[in-house]
Design a protein around this motif. Structure first.
Motif, PDB file in Angstrom:
ATOM      1  N   PHE A 161       7.612   5.206  -6.982  1.00  0.00           N
ATOM      2  CA  PHE A 161       6.725   4.401  -6.152  1.00  0.00           C
ATOM      3  C   PHE A 161       7.368   4.172  -4.780  1.00  0.00           C
ATOM      4  O   PHE A 161       8.595   4.212  -4.642  1.00  0.00           O
ATOM      5  CB  PHE A 161       6.453   3.048  -6.804  1.00  0.00           C
ATOM      6  N   ASP A 162       6.529   3.895  -3.800  1.00  0.00           N
ATOM      7  CA  ASP A 162       7.045   3.555  -2.468  1.00  0.00           C
ATOM      8  C   ASP A 162       7.327   2.055  -2.348  1.00  0.00           C
ATOM      9  O   ASP A 162       7.285   1.496  -1.255  1.00  0.00           O
ATOM     10  CB  ASP A 162       6.078   4.012  -1.368  1.00  0.00           C
ATOM     11  N   ASN A 163       7.608   1.411  -3.454  1.00  0.00           N
ATOM     12  CA  ASN A 163       7.945  -0.010  -3.502  1.00  0.00           C
ATOM     13  C   ASN A 163       9.165  -0.155  -4.398  1.00  0.00           C
ATOM     14  O   ASN A 163       9.086   0.074  -5.615  1.00  0.00           O
ATOM     15  CB  ASN A 163       6.765  -0.817  -4.046  1.00  0.00           C
ATOM     16  N   ASN A 164      10.291  -0.515  -3.818  1.00  0.00           N
ATOM     17  CA  ASN A 164      11.520  -0.659  -4.593  1.00  0.00           C
ATOM     18  C   ASN A 164      11.708  -2.060  -5.172  1.00  0.00           C
ATOM     19  O   ASN A 164      12.716  -2.335  -5.815  1.00  0.00           O
ATOM     20  CB  ASN A 164      12.733  -0.330  -3.719  1.00  0.00           C
ATOM     21  N   LEU A 207      -2.402  -1.457 -10.690  1.00  0.00           N
ATOM     22  CA  LEU A 207      -1.559  -2.085  -9.678  1.00  0.00           C
ATOM     23  C   LEU A 207      -2.429  -2.391  -8.475  1.00  0.00           C
ATOM     24  O   LEU A 207      -2.857  -1.486  -7.749  1.00  0.00           O
ATOM     25  CB  LEU A 207      -0.408  -1.157  -9.282  1.00  0.00           C
ATOM     26  N   ASP A 208      -2.728  -3.673  -8.248  1.00  0.00           N
ATOM     27  CA  ASP A 208      -3.622  -4.060  -7.157  1.00  0.00           C
ATOM     28  C   ASP A 208      -2.827  -4.754  -6.058  1.00  0.00           C
ATOM     29  O   ASP A 208      -1.607  -4.639  -5.974  1.00  0.00           O
ATOM     30  CB  ASP A 208      -4.764  -4.929  -7.686  1.00  0.00           C
ATOM     31  N   GLN A 209      -3.527  -5.447  -5.179  1.00  0.00           N
ATOM     32  CA  GLN A 209      -2.937  -6.222  -4.080  1.00  0.00           C
ATOM     33  C   GLN A 209      -2.078  -5.369  -3.151  1.00  0.00           C
ATOM     34  O   GLN A 209      -1.107  -5.839  -2.571  1.00  0.00           O
ATOM     35  CB  GLN A 209      -2.141  -7.411  -4.626  1.00  0.00           C
ATOM     36  N   SER A 210      -2.445  -4.089  -2.998  1.00  0.00           N
ATOM     37  CA  SER A 210      -1.776  -3.181  -2.050  1.00  0.00           C
ATOM     38  C   SER A 210      -0.264  -3.127  -2.250  1.00  0.00           C
ATOM     39  O   SER A 210       0.500  -2.978  -1.297  1.00  0.00           O
ATOM     40  CB  SER A 210      -2.104  -3.595  -0.604  1.00  0.00           C
ATOM     41  N   GLN A 211       0.167  -3.182  -3.519  1.00  0.00           N
ATOM     42  CA  GLN A 211       1.605  -3.113  -3.805  1.00  0.00           C
ATOM     43  C   GLN A 211       2.167  -1.709  -3.615  1.00  0.00           C
ATOM     44  O   GLN A 211       3.342  -1.535  -3.303  1.00  0.00           O
ATOM     45  CB  GLN A 211       1.870  -3.539  -5.251  1.00  0.00           C
ATOM     46  N   ILE A 212       1.303  -0.691  -3.835  1.00  0.00           N
ATOM     47  CA  ILE A 212       1.743   0.693  -3.852  1.00  0.00           C
ATOM     48  C   ILE A 212       0.833   1.509  -2.936  1.00  0.00           C
ATOM     49  O   ILE A 212      -0.382   1.340  -2.963  1.00  0.00           O
ATOM     50  CB  ILE A 212       1.666   1.280  -5.284  1.00  0.00           C
ATOM     51  N   HIS A 213       1.425   2.409  -2.153  1.00  0.00           N
ATOM     52  CA  HIS A 213       0.624   3.316  -1.326  1.00  0.00           C
ATOM     53  C   HIS A 213       1.050   4.776  -1.454  1.00  0.00           C
ATOM     54  O   HIS A 213       0.506   5.639  -0.759  1.00  0.00           O
ATOM     55  CB  HIS A 213       0.652   2.884   0.136  1.00  0.00           C
ATOM     56  N   ALA A 214       2.011   5.059  -2.318  1.00  0.00           N
ATOM     57  CA  ALA A 214       2.410   6.439  -2.583  1.00  0.00           C
ATOM     58  C   ALA A 214       3.085   6.516  -3.941  1.00  0.00           C
ATOM     59  O   ALA A 214       3.872   5.641  -4.313  1.00  0.00           O
ATOM     60  CB  ALA A 214       3.354   6.961  -1.501  1.00  0.00           C
ATOM     61  N   ILE A 215       2.748   7.571  -4.699  1.00  0.00           N
ATOM     62  CA  ILE A 215       3.345   7.813  -6.012  1.00  0.00           C
ATOM     63  C   ILE A 215       3.717   9.286  -6.098  1.00  0.00           C
ATOM     64  O   ILE A 215       2.910  10.163  -5.783  1.00  0.00           O
ATOM     65  CB  ILE A 215       2.378   7.457  -7.158  1.00  0.00           C
ATOM     66  N   ASP A 216       4.932   9.559  -6.543  1.00  0.00           N
ATOM     67  CA  ASP A 216       5.401  10.925  -6.770  1.00  0.00           C
ATOM     68  C   ASP A 216       5.571  11.159  -8.263  1.00  0.00           C
ATOM     69  O   ASP A 216       6.097  10.298  -8.976  1.00  0.00           O
ATOM     70  CB  ASP A 216       6.760  11.174  -6.102  1.00  0.00           C
ATOM     71  N   GLU A 230      -0.753   9.971  -1.824  1.00  0.00           N
ATOM     72  CA  GLU A 230      -0.606   8.909  -0.825  1.00  0.00           C
ATOM     73  C   GLU A 230      -1.981   8.365  -0.481  1.00  0.00           C
ATOM     74  O   GLU A 230      -2.953   9.129  -0.379  1.00  0.00           O
ATOM     75  CB  GLU A 230       0.083   9.437   0.435  1.00  0.00           C
ATOM     76  N   PHE A 231      -2.076   7.045  -0.264  1.00  0.00           N
ATOM     77  CA  PHE A 231      -3.387   6.423  -0.101  1.00  0.00           C
ATOM     78  C   PHE A 231      -3.238   5.085   0.601  1.00  0.00           C
ATOM     79  O   PHE A 231      -2.147   4.501   0.641  1.00  0.00           O
ATOM     80  CB  PHE A 231      -4.045   6.223  -1.473  1.00  0.00           C
ATOM     81  N   SER A 232      -4.338   4.587   1.121  1.00  0.00           N
ATOM     82  CA  SER A 232      -4.369   3.253   1.720  1.00  0.00           C
ATOM     83  C   SER A 232      -5.169   2.274   0.875  1.00  0.00           C
ATOM     84  O   SER A 232      -5.279   1.099   1.229  1.00  0.00           O
ATOM     85  CB  SER A 232      -4.962   3.318   3.133  1.00  0.00           C
ATOM     86  N   ALA A 233      -5.733   2.740  -0.229  1.00  0.00           N
ATOM     87  CA  ALA A 233      -6.550   1.891  -1.100  1.00  0.00           C
ATOM     88  C   ALA A 233      -5.738   0.696  -1.604  1.00  0.00           C
ATOM     89  O   ALA A 233      -4.536   0.803  -1.815  1.00  0.00           O
ATOM     90  CB  ALA A 233      -7.084   2.695  -2.279  1.00  0.00           C
ATOM     91  N   PRO A 234      -6.399  -0.454  -1.835  1.00  0.00           N
ATOM     92  CA  PRO A 234      -5.682  -1.656  -2.274  1.00  0.00           C
ATOM     93  C   PRO A 234      -5.284  -1.663  -3.740  1.00  0.00           C
ATOM     94  O   PRO A 234      -4.556  -2.546  -4.175  1.00  0.00           O
ATOM     95  CB  PRO A 234      -6.691  -2.772  -1.994  1.00  0.00           C
ATOM     96  N   CYS A 235      -5.763  -0.685  -4.496  1.00  0.00           N
ATOM     97  CA  CYS A 235      -5.536  -0.684  -5.938  1.00  0.00           C
ATOM     98  C   CYS A 235      -5.313   0.755  -6.390  1.00  0.00           C
ATOM     99  O   CYS A 235      -5.875   1.694  -5.817  1.00  0.00           O
ATOM    100  CB  CYS A 235      -6.750  -1.287  -6.644  1.00  0.00           C
ATOM    101  N   VAL A 236      -4.489   0.927  -7.406  1.00  0.00           N
ATOM    102  CA  VAL A 236      -4.292   2.250  -7.986  1.00  0.00           C
ATOM    103  C   VAL A 236      -4.176   2.106  -9.496  1.00  0.00           C
ATOM    104  O   VAL A 236      -3.560   1.161 -10.005  1.00  0.00           O
ATOM    105  CB  VAL A 236      -3.052   2.945  -7.391  1.00  0.00           C
TER     106      VAL A 236
END
Length: 296
Positions: A161-164, A207-216, A230-236
């Motif tokens: 994730f792009d969130n550590n 995962l909502d609230q724009s916590q994540i914007h890219a997943i590998d 990669e995305f700008s959506a608020p939820c994934v």
């Protein structure tokens, strides 16, 4: 079926649902799940005009009560091919008598797939062609083959994730609805999540609230990204069907999510709803990348 091709990728798209059917690299290695009813028969459906489910399958708008199936109707409708170039294709869908009985709004939805080197840019436009404000959700549901996992193998892999930091999830397994409760996503370390099939026993990881914007999706051999979204959506949503040993994982950017359990309010007021005035439009894009990002 329409085909897009450049020196890196060959992509196929069907007019049914304007759905991706294949993503192959120059060596003809397939990255997109190829659909098998034994596990899940779809490949990359577009979710519109709702994402996920409604409480008791109904919603209220324009003074009436309507029924709409999970994820809406766009994924099961034939889109019209608008234009096609070697590296770009655009499809459109508009309301019909059938959709108006389920969703009392006039609209035009266009979906464009564009190749840029080793990336697929998926571009959505929603146009309000009605004389009143419309309310909608839209989402993606692409399924990717799990690297190193064959049919019958245990489902496992590593996502980056792009969130550590701290990541929270919500659950959508309460009569097909979510609740307001939030829980830490277990097993994440420095943005890496080593998952198994057991992580999906309560359905999708949301995962909502724009916590994540890219997943590998990482290769178990090299540790590098095989597929990135990669995305700008608020939820994934992250999903694989529990109990089936299905050798794929879905990475799903959503502008919308399930109803809250017991929700009986208006469509316009539900969580993660989008709105358009007459004549207005909504545009968003997400990107599927095969392999590591090329040097700029």
């Amino acid at each position: 079926m329409e085909t897009l091709q450049n020196e890196f990728l060959t992509v196929e798209v069907s007019d049914l649902g304007a759905e991706l059917q294949s993503i192959k690299d120059a060596d003809e290695h397939e990255y997109l799940w190829q659909g098998d009813d034994k596990y899940w028969g779809r490949r990359s459906p577009i979710l519109f005009p709702i994402v996920c489910g409604l409480y008791q399958g109904t919603y209220r708008t324009e003074g009436g009560t309507f029924q709409l199936g999970r994820h809406g109707f766009a994924r099961d409708m034939n889109f019209r091919l608008l234009r096609h170039f070697d590296d770009k294709v655009t499809y459109v869908l508009s309301e019909t008598e059938h959709t108006l009985r389920q969703y009392p709004y006039r609209f035009m939805l266009s979906v464009t797939y564009k190749l840029v080197d080793n990336e697929i840019h998926v571009i959505w436009h929603v146009y309000n062609t009605d004389t009143k404000e419309i309310h909608f959700q839209i989402g993606a549901h692409p399924a990717f083959r799990l690297p190193g996992v064959k049919e019958g193998d245990d489902v496992k892999g590593v996502l980056r994730f792009d969130n550590n930091g701290h990541i929270e999830r919500i659950y959508g397994n309460h009569e097909g609805c979510i609740t307001s409760d939030r829980y830490a996503l277990e097993g994440v370390q420095d943005g890496l999540w080593a998952f198994t099939e057991e992580d999906f026993k309560d359905d999708a990881v949301i995962l909502d609230q724009s916590q994540i914007h890219a997943i590998d999706i990482l290769s178990p051999v090299t540790g590098e990204a095989e597929v990135s979204v990669e995305f700008s959506a608020p939820c994934v949503g992250v999903w694989t069907p529990y109990g089936k040993k299905a050798p794929f994982i879905c990475l799903e950017p959503w502008y919308g999510v399930h109803d809250h359990l017991g929700y009986k309010g208006q469509l316009r007021d539900k969580y993660l709803m989008n709105h358009l005035q007459p004549g207005a439009s909504f545009m968003s894009e997400y990107v599927i990348r095969i392999g590591e990002k090329l040097a700029e």
